[in-house]
Design an enzyme around this catalytic site. Sequence first.
Site, PDB file in Angstrom:
ATOM      1  N   HIS A 139      29.072  34.342  54.971  1.00 47.68           N
ATOM      2  CA  HIS A 139      27.826  34.296  55.744  1.00 47.68           C
ATOM      3  C   HIS A 139      27.869  33.164  56.778  1.00 47.68           C
ATOM      4  O   HIS A 139      27.055  32.235  56.768  1.00 47.68           O
ATOM      5  CB  HIS A 139      26.616  34.126  54.821  1.00 47.68           C
ATOM      6  CG  HIS A 139      25.356  34.690  55.426  1.00 47.68           C
ATOM      7  ND1 HIS A 139      24.369  35.288  54.671  1.00 47.68           N
ATOM      8  CD2 HIS A 139      24.912  34.756  56.707  1.00 47.68           C
ATOM      9  CE1 HIS A 139      23.381  35.691  55.461  1.00 47.68           C
ATOM     10  NE2 HIS A 139      23.697  35.374  56.704  1.00 47.68           N
ATOM     11  N   ARG A 196      22.770  42.286  56.708  1.00 52.00           N
ATOM     12  CA  ARG A 196      22.521  41.872  55.338  1.00 52.00           C
ATOM     13  C   ARG A 196      23.365  42.751  54.428  1.00 52.00           C
ATOM     14  O   ARG A 196      23.521  43.951  54.671  1.00 52.00           O
ATOM     15  CB  ARG A 196      21.040  42.003  54.960  1.00 52.00           C
ATOM     16  CG  ARG A 196      20.128  40.908  55.506  1.00 52.00           C
ATOM     17  CD  ARG A 196      20.435  39.559  54.838  1.00 52.00           C
ATOM     18  NE  ARG A 196      19.492  38.515  55.206  1.00 52.00           N
ATOM     19  CZ  ARG A 196      19.664  37.675  56.218  1.00 52.00           C
ATOM     20  NH1 ARG A 196      20.743  37.791  56.984  1.00 52.00           N
ATOM     21  NH2 ARG A 196      18.788  36.731  56.472  1.00 52.00           N
ATOM     22  N   GLU A 212      24.788  37.259  47.323  1.00 53.95           N
ATOM     23  CA  GLU A 212      25.320  35.958  47.743  1.00 53.95           C
ATOM     24  C   GLU A 212      24.794  34.840  46.842  1.00 53.95           C
ATOM     25  O   GLU A 212      23.619  34.854  46.471  1.00 53.95           O
ATOM     26  CB  GLU A 212      24.925  35.698  49.199  1.00 53.95           C
ATOM     27  CG  GLU A 212      25.529  36.700  50.170  1.00 53.95           C
ATOM     28  CD  GLU A 212      25.073  36.464  51.609  1.00 53.95           C
ATOM     29  OE1 GLU A 212      24.424  35.429  51.880  1.00 53.95           O
ATOM     30  OE2 GLU A 212      25.349  37.311  52.464  1.00 53.95           O
TER      31      GLU A 212
END
Length: 339
Positions: A299, A252, A281
């Site tokens: 991602h 993360r 994000e």
Amino acid sequence: MPSAKPQILISGALVWAAAEVKQLEEHYEILVLDSPDRATFVKELTTGKYSNISAIYRHNSSAGAVGFYDEEIINALPSSLKYLCHNGAGYDQIDIAACTAKGIKVSNTPSAVDDATATVGMYLIISALRQFYKAEITARAGKWDQGIAPAHDPEHKTLGIVGMGGIGRALAKRALGFDMKVIYHNRNPVDPSLLAGFPEGAITYISTLDELLSTSDVVSLNLPLNANTRGFFGKKQFNTMKKGSVLVNTARGGVVDEEALLDALESGQLSSAGLDVFPNEPEINPRLLANDKLTLLPHQGTCTEESQHKMEALALKNIESALTTGDLLTPVWEQKGKL
């Protein structure tokens, strides 16, 4: 009148597991979240069409309409709701403490993401070591290999894995295929049975993070984001790493101090890095975008049809198991032994 069948709420994307949904429909009523905003969702949980649900399938895409499953949402969930089954290995968008306090059991989908995320991690390692991102943009600009210095082979480099869970072990398997030396750090060594498929002596446990950082050519972060890990990888950790080493993050974005990362790249403490995740994000820090020492992906860790299907199916299997036996197949670790 309440439904004759227990109700399951689908909160967010569910695309690939149509057969599994059809099977559930034989015994459960499936509701699909269509609340236009958070306020409406809270109202419909308390007095509206979702006020009798027994379980929730949740995907992060639902945050666009109703936000994170924070304390406000958890406290609004009806008393009938006992199970929250999240599609994803990471579940930082869910307030686990609030769920535990309310007696709601939460699951995630750790094993379903292992292979796809590890493949992305290995790609980032190779790209960072070999400067493939910089080479590609140079080629696309019609400059062939101008400004590209000789890079580094992965063979015989030391990969330090921080967090030897399922993804870490899948990454180790791939790295060994490139003749890398693999070391790892956890709070405790993993159960030997989990390493039974590896050649004897192929993977070494390192008891302190500092030792791992100071001896690794590449450091891969494979740990969850929580209160203990948020922003923990910063200036001290970068300065402990070997001069000219590489950082890869598929965990993360929030576990890394971005400013410290940029400083380490600009000073040469890091030669390069590979990132698949970012703190805010879908926004990416413009300084990261401008830095040609970085390989950046939006991602993509689990962005394959096969992995998406496995994740959806496991989340639904957790619901089926919970509603038939009272037990989740893959409960989150914070709740083990508590609910």
